[in-house]
Write an enzyme that holds these catalytic residues in place. Structure first.
Site, PDB file in Angstrom:
ATOM      1  N   ASP A   1       0.830  -1.215   0.000  1.00  0.00           N
ATOM      2  CA  ASP A   1       0.000   0.000   0.000  1.00  0.00           C
ATOM      3  C   ASP A   1       0.861   1.262   0.000  1.00  0.00           C
ATOM      4  O   ASP A   1       1.979   1.251   0.508  1.00  0.00           O
ATOM      5  CB  ASP A   1      -0.916  -0.032   1.241  1.00  0.00           C
ATOM      6  CG  ASP A   1      -2.070   0.949   1.115  1.00  0.00           C
ATOM      7  OD1 ASP A   1      -2.424   1.340  -0.019  1.00  0.00           O
ATOM      8  OD2 ASP A   1      -2.625   1.334   2.171  1.00  0.00           O
TER       9      ASP A   1
ATOM     10  N   HIS B   1       2.039   3.495  -9.055  1.00  0.00           N
ATOM     11  CA  HIS B   1       1.810   2.062  -9.292  1.00  0.00           C
ATOM     12  C   HIS B   1       2.956   1.464 -10.104  1.00  0.00           C
ATOM     13  O   HIS B   1       3.406   0.347  -9.868  1.00  0.00           O
ATOM     14  CB  HIS B   1       0.488   1.840 -10.026  1.00  0.00           C
ATOM     15  CG  HIS B   1      -0.708   2.235  -9.201  1.00  0.00           C
ATOM     16  ND1 HIS B   1      -0.859   1.848  -7.899  1.00  0.00           N
ATOM     17  CD2 HIS B   1      -1.800   2.980  -9.494  1.00  0.00           C
ATOM     18  CE1 HIS B   1      -1.999   2.346  -7.415  1.00  0.00           C
ATOM     19  NE2 HIS B   1      -2.580   3.039  -8.364  1.00  0.00           N
TER      20      HIS B   1
ATOM     21  N   LEU C   1      10.421 -20.809  -4.625  1.00  0.00           N
ATOM     22  CA  LEU C   1       9.425 -19.925  -4.006  1.00  0.00           C
ATOM     23  C   LEU C   1       8.083 -19.977  -4.743  1.00  0.00           C
ATOM     24  O   LEU C   1       8.034 -19.903  -5.970  1.00  0.00           O
ATOM     25  CB  LEU C   1       9.948 -18.477  -4.057  1.00  0.00           C
ATOM     26  CG  LEU C   1       9.009 -17.402  -3.516  1.00  0.00           C
ATOM     27  CD1 LEU C   1       9.032 -17.377  -1.988  1.00  0.00           C
ATOM     28  CD2 LEU C   1       9.377 -16.020  -4.051  1.00  0.00           C
TER      29      LEU C   1
ATOM     30  N   LEU D   1      -6.649  -4.692   7.664  1.00  0.00           N
ATOM     31  CA  LEU D   1      -6.454  -5.848   6.782  1.00  0.00           C
ATOM     32  C   LEU D   1      -7.020  -5.637   5.391  1.00  0.00           C
ATOM     33  O   LEU D   1      -6.640  -6.335   4.449  1.00  0.00           O
ATOM     34  CB  LEU D   1      -7.093  -7.099   7.401  1.00  0.00           C
ATOM     35  CG  LEU D   1      -6.436  -7.621   8.678  1.00  0.00           C
ATOM     36  CD1 LEU D   1      -7.202  -8.807   9.228  1.00  0.00           C
ATOM     37  CD2 LEU D   1      -4.985  -8.034   8.401  1.00  0.00           C
TER      38      LEU D   1
HETATM   39  C1  IPE Z   1      -5.371  -2.696  -0.028  1.00  0.00           C
HETATM   40  O1  IPE Z   1      -5.076  -1.365  -0.230  1.00  0.00           O
HETATM   41  C2  IPE Z   1      -5.399  -3.414  -1.338  1.00  0.00           C
HETATM   42  C3  IPE Z   1      -4.116  -3.567  -2.007  1.00  0.00           C
HETATM   43  C4  IPE Z   1      -2.956  -3.189  -1.570  1.00  0.00           C
HETATM   44  C5  IPE Z   1      -4.178  -4.249  -3.269  1.00  0.00           C
HETATM   45  P1  IPE Z   1      -6.209  -0.268  -0.343  1.00  0.00           P
HETATM   46  O2  IPE Z   1      -5.518   1.037  -0.540  1.00  0.00           O
HETATM   47  O3  IPE Z   1      -7.201  -0.645  -1.366  1.00  0.00           O
HETATM   48  O4  IPE Z   1      -6.904  -0.335   1.082  1.00  0.00           O
HETATM   49  P2  IPE Z   1      -7.858   0.694   1.819  1.00  0.00           P
HETATM   50  O5  IPE Z   1      -8.925   1.083   0.841  1.00  0.00           O
HETATM   51  O6  IPE Z   1      -7.034   1.875   2.203  1.00  0.00           O
HETATM   52  O7  IPE Z   1      -8.363  -0.049   2.999  1.00  0.00           O
HETATM   53  C1  IPE Z   2      -1.677   0.236  -3.263  1.00  0.00           C
HETATM   54  O1  IPE Z   2      -1.452   1.590  -3.287  1.00  0.00           O
HETATM   55  C2  IPE Z   2      -1.941  -0.339  -4.634  1.00  0.00           C
HETATM   56  C3  IPE Z   2      -3.324  -0.774  -4.838  1.00  0.00           C
HETATM   57  C4  IPE Z   2      -4.272  -0.747  -3.942  1.00  0.00           C
HETATM   58  C5  IPE Z   2      -3.645  -1.273  -6.150  1.00  0.00           C
HETATM   59  P1  IPE Z   2      -2.642   2.627  -3.256  1.00  0.00           P
HETATM   60  O2  IPE Z   2      -3.041   2.927  -4.663  1.00  0.00           O
HETATM   61  O3  IPE Z   2      -3.750   2.178  -2.392  1.00  0.00           O
HETATM   62  O4  IPE Z   2      -1.924   3.896  -2.646  1.00  0.00           O
HETATM   63  P2  IPE Z   2      -2.507   4.906  -1.574  1.00  0.00           P
HETATM   64  O5  IPE Z   2      -2.971   4.090  -0.410  1.00  0.00           O
HETATM   65  O6  IPE Z   2      -3.616   5.641  -2.229  1.00  0.00           O
HETATM   66  O7  IPE Z   2      -1.347   5.777  -1.243  1.00  0.00           O
HETATM   67 MG    MG Z   3      -4.143   2.424  -0.435  1.00  0.00          MG
END
Ligand code: IPE
Ligand code: IPE
Ligand code: MG
Length: 261
Positions: A36, A53, A147, A211
Site C-alpha cells: 500500500d 503504481h 518460491l 487488513l
Molecule cells: C489494499 O489497499 C489493497 C491492495 C494493496 C491491493 P487499499 O488502498 O485498497 O486499502 P484501503 O482502501 O485503504 O483499505
Molecule cells: C496500493 O497503493 C496499490 C493498490 C491498492 C492497487 P494505493 O493505490 O492504495 O496507494 P494509496 O494508499 O492511495 O497511497
Molecule cells: Mg491504499
C-alpha cells in the site's frame, strides 16, 4: 560541520541497518504483503497516481529475489482487491495492464530463480488480456519447485470464504459431504489457498493498520507488521527489518509464555 555530522549520522544509520541479523532457522515460511501507498508516493511528488503504481511494480524484483535468497517457501502479494474496482476507471485500467508488463518482463528472471507463480482471486472476471498474461506466467512456471509467488488479484477475503461456502454447499447438496463432517480443514481446503500453509507474517506498507479484506481466514494467527514506508520505497533493508521483528516475536497460539507445545 552539519554536513559532517549528518554524514556521520547517516553512516551510523546505515551501519545499524546492516547489523540486522536474520536467523535461518527462525525464517517465516509464508510472508504476505499488503503493498500500500503507491498513490501517496506519487502525490508527494506531484505525479499522477499511475506513476506510483509503476514505481511500486518495479519494487517487486528486489523483494521476490530477497524472498528466494532468504529461503521463504511462499510470498503472497496483494495486488488488487475486490474493492479496488471502485477506483476511477483510468486507474483501474492502468492497474489491469500492469500484470502484462510485469510478468512478461520478469518471466525470465522468475524462471531463473525457480519461482512458481500463482494467482489468488476471481481471476475469471479480469479483462481478457490480463487473464492471458496470468495464464502464461502460471503455465511457464508450473514446473518450478522454489518460491511460490502468489499474486492476489481481484481478491477479497470475504469473497474467498463465500466461494468456499458455495463449493461446500454444492457437495452437501450432491450428497458427497455430510454437514456433520465439515471441519475447519474442509473450509481451508476450499479456499483459493487450499494447498498452502497459513501466512506466518503479514506486512502492510503505507502506514494504515488494517487488513482491507486480505486473508481473513488464513490470518487467524499471523503476526502483523505495519510500517509507514510507502510501497515504492520498500526495499530489502525494510523487508529485513520486518523479518527480524518477526523473529523476535513469541507465537503463543493461545498458550502462555514459554509453554512447550
Ligand atoms: C489494499 O489497499 C489493497 C491492495 C494493496 C491491493 P487499499 O488502498 O485498497 O486499502 P484501503 O482502501 O485503504 O483499505
Ligand atoms: C496500493 O497503493 C496499490 C493498490 C491498492 C492497487 P494505493 O493505490 O492504495 O496507494 P494509496 O494508499 O492511495 O497511497
Ligand atoms: Mg491504499
Amino acid at each position: 560541520m552539519w554536513q559532517w555530522l549528518r554524514r556521520l549520522l547517516g553512516w551510523k544509520e546505515s551501519s545499524r541497518r546492516d547489523d540486522v541479523v536474520l536467523e535461518a532457522e527462525k525464517m517465516p515460511q509464508h510472508v504476505a504483503i499488503i503493498m500500500d501507498g503507491n498513490g501517496r508516493w506519487a502525490n508527494k511528488r506531484g505525479l499522477p497516481r499511475t506513476r506510483g503504481h509503476q514505481k511500486g511494480m518495479e519494487r517487486l524484483r528486489e523483494i521476490v529475489a530477497a524472498s528466494c535468497k532468504y529461503g521463504l517457501k511462499t510470498l503472497t502479494l496483494y495486488a488488487f482487491s475486490t474493492e479496488n474496482w471502485q477506483r476511477p476507471r483510468e486507474e483501474v485500467d492502468f492497474l489491469m495492464s500492469l500484470p502484462q508488463v510485469y510478468l512478461e518482463r520478469e518471466l525470465p528472471e522468475l524462471k531463473g530463480n525457480n519461482v512458481r507463480v500463482r494467482f489468488l482471486g476471481r481471476t475469471g472476471e479480469l479483462p481478457l488480456a490480463t487473464r492471458r498474461a496470468l495464464e502464461i506466467a502460471r503455465q511457464e512456471t508450473a514446473g518450478n519447485s522454489g518460491l511460490v509467488l502468489n499474486i492476489a488479484i481481484n481478491y477479497g477475503g470475504r469473497m474467498e470464504i463465500l466461494d468456499a461456502v458455495r463449493g461446500i454447499a454444492k457437495k452437501v447438496q450432491e450428497g458427497e459431504l455430510d454437514p456433520e463432517e465439515i471441519t475447519e480443514d474442509t473450509i481451508a481446503n476450499h479456499l483459493y489457498t487450499a494447498d498452502l500453509a497459513d501466512p506466518d507474517l503479514l506486512i502492510r506498507t503505507g502506514g494504515e493498520a488494517r487488513l482491507s479484506n486480505f486473508l481473513l481466514w488464513q490470518g487467524a494467527y499471523t503476526e502483523l507488521w505495519f510500517t509507514p514506508v510507502l510501497w515504492p520505497d520498500f526495499d530489502e533493508e525494510v523487508f529485513k527489518r520486518a523479518l527480524a521483528a518477526y523473529q523476535a516475536r513469541e507465537r503463543r497460539f493461545g498458550r502462555i509464555p514459554g509453554q512447550n507445545r
